[in-house]
Design an enzyme around this catalytic site. Structure first.
Site, short mmCIF file in Angstrom:
data_model
loop_
_atom_site.label_atom_id
_atom_site.label_comp_id
_atom_site.label_asym_id
_atom_site.label_seq_id
_atom_site.Cartn_x
_atom_site.Cartn_y
_atom_site.Cartn_z
N ASP A 22 0.86 -1.17 0.00
CA ASP A 22 0.00 0.00 0.00
C ASP A 22 0.91 1.24 0.00
O ASP A 22 2.05 1.15 -0.45
CB ASP A 22 -0.96 -0.05 1.20
CG ASP A 22 -2.27 0.69 0.93
OD1 ASP A 22 -2.21 1.80 0.36
OD2 ASP A 22 -3.34 0.18 1.27
N HIS B 167 2.31 2.08 -3.13
CA HIS B 167 1.38 3.02 -3.76
C HIS B 167 1.85 4.47 -3.68
O HIS B 167 1.08 5.38 -3.88
CB HIS B 167 -0.02 2.88 -3.15
CG HIS B 167 -0.64 1.53 -3.38
ND1 HIS B 167 -1.91 1.21 -2.98
CD2 HIS B 167 -0.16 0.42 -4.00
CE1 HIS B 167 -2.18 -0.05 -3.32
NE2 HIS B 167 -1.14 -0.54 -3.94
#
Ligand SMILES: *[C@@H]1O[C@H](CO)[C@@H](O)[C@H](O)[C@H]1NC(C)=O
Ligand SMILES: *[C@@H]1O[C@H](CO)[C@@H](O)[C@H](O)[C@H]1NC(C)=O
Ligand SMILES: *[C@@H]1O[C@H](CO)[C@@H](O)[C@H](O)[C@H]1NC(C)=O
Length: 405
Positions: free
Chosen positions: A229, A252
């Protein structure tokens, strides 16, 4: 010498001997001395807690809790809480701290946390050891990856939380395979994170590297983060944050947001990100706000960033909503203003290298782009810039044009 005097001296000598245990330097609280075994399967939680409590009640100097090297300590969910008596306290992780390897251990406990420090000033966590969240069993049952699985897991533990801390530090420690977020910083004032590494696989769900919320005066430098993430994510009430020398990937990107999810009044300002390298990430510099949110994110800068094959190197999405692509226009929004992008260089793996998607109700203002060169990761392809409802100036930007002045 009479007998009483002799007994007195004897007592003095033996007490001296008892104190000369070589492993026990004054004010140092080795978890082995509190009953920890460190064999990778005996539950050492109580020993760690006892060592912590002893150190935390020591009023002199800088007490040190020691988690020694060459041992692996299995630790259940534990909370190390303050306030402590001394002005500063050290928590030295030289060995390995292992999470239980089954989610079942959390039955009846707060599933959002594994290790947590709360209400401490002057905490210094350091050492070349490892905090291993053993997240695999959690990932395998996550709703993100297995939405149809009965009893799938939405909330999994954060490996290490810093809650309500002041003037603290974390450095050198390795974090691996957290069930969810690796490090969470919440309600902290003054925290310096440096030289940490965080590693979990790109496919591990919701495993943010560092998540910050309701905190002020923070520095993150020299971090190497790879996760499933955001490498760093910055939440609703955060200000005065500097992030520098960070390697991110997989992951991310470095994200401000998502902000305003609950329709609350967001306050995020004075965020500086510099000297970051993104490798194969989905985003680079991202700002993401929910349409239902209110408030502001302002005075942000992203400088000297390098990208290697990143999907969205520069992205603002001010129209975030539950069902992607089906957002109805709302009159609300989090105001995004005074954002500087300077010295961005590298490759985009999608056609839209610069993507600024602001809302008509709450346009982005004071956006500045300078010295940006983004090209396609695949030789021969073209990249473009796309801006909506964004005002500002651009100088020496490729691809362009984008902003309205
Ligand atoms: C702990 O034990 C497991 C097997 O029980 C092993 O796979 C793992 O490598 C060990 N970890 C450490 C840090 O010793
Ligand atoms: C942190 O500092 C604030 C403001 O000085 C204070 O109110 C709070 O009690 C401190 N917290 C801790 C855990 O010492
Ligand atoms: C960073 O941390 C590692 C241990 O994880 C240590 O060996 C190294 O010396 C540290 N680097 C600096 C510059 O402190």
């Amino acid at each position: 010498m009479d007998l009483l005097a002799f007994i007195f001296i004897l007592g003095f000598v033996t007490s001296k001997l008892a104190c000369s245990n070589a492993n026990r330097t004054p004010n140092s609280f080795n978890v082995l001395d509190y009953g920890a075994i460190g064999n990778n399967h005996t539950d050492d939680s109580n020993a760690l807690l006892k060592a912590w409590n002893a150190a935390c009640s020591s009023p002199v100097g800088t007490p040190k809790v020691i988690v020694p090297r060459n041992y692996a300590f299995l630790v259940n969910p534990v909370l190390f809480h303050g306030p402590c008596k001394a002005r500063n306290i050290d928590f030295v992780v030289s060995g390995i701290i292992l999470a239980p390897n089954s989610p079942k251990v959390w039955n009846g406990c707060d599933a959002s946390q594994w290790l947590a420090f709360r209400g401490i000033t002057g905490l210094n966590v350091y050492g070349a050891g490892t905090i291993d969240g053993r997240g695999k069993d959690w990932w395998d049952q996550s709703c993100r990856h297995h939405p149809d699985l009965k009893g799938c897991i939405k909330l999994a533990p954060t490996a290490l939380k810093f809650l309500s801390c002041n003037k603290s530090r974390v450095r050198d420690v390795h974090f691996i395979n957290s069930p969810q977020t690796h490090v969470l910083i919440m309600r902290c004032n003054g925290l310096h994170v440096s030289n940490v590494t965080i590693q979990s696989p790109g496919y591990s769900p919701n495993t943010d590297g560092i998540h910050i919320q309701s905190s002020h005066h923070l520095t993150i430098d020299d971090a190497k983060i790879g996760s499933g993430d955001d490498c760093v994510s910055i939440g609703d009430y955060t200000s005065d944050l500097q992030i520098t020398n960070v390697e991110c990937g997989p992951g991310h990107g470095i994200s401000i947001g998502s902000l305003g999810k609950g329709g609350n009044f967001v306050r995020v300002e004075n965020i500086q990100v510099s000297n970051a390298f993104f490798k194969g990430t989905t985003n680079g510099a991202r700002i993401k706000t929910w349409q239902v949110g209110k408030g502001y994110v302002r005075k942000v800068s992203f400088q000297n960033l390098k990208f290697d094959s990143v999907k969205n190197p520069l992205i603002i999405d001010q129209n975030y909503c539950n069902v992607r692509g089906q957002c109805k226009e709302l009159e609300t929004g989090v105001q995004v203003s005074d954002v500087v992008y300077k010295g961005l260089l590298g490759t985009s793996s999608t056609a839209v290298a610069i993507n600024v998607n602001c809302s008509p109700a709450m346009p982005c203002t004071g956006i500045s782009m300078e010295s940006i060169t983004l090209t396609a990761a695949d030789a021969g392809k073209r990249v473009v810039a796309s801006c909506g409802n964004a005002r500002g100036i651009e100088t020496a930007v490729l691809p362009r044009p984008c902003l309205r002045s």
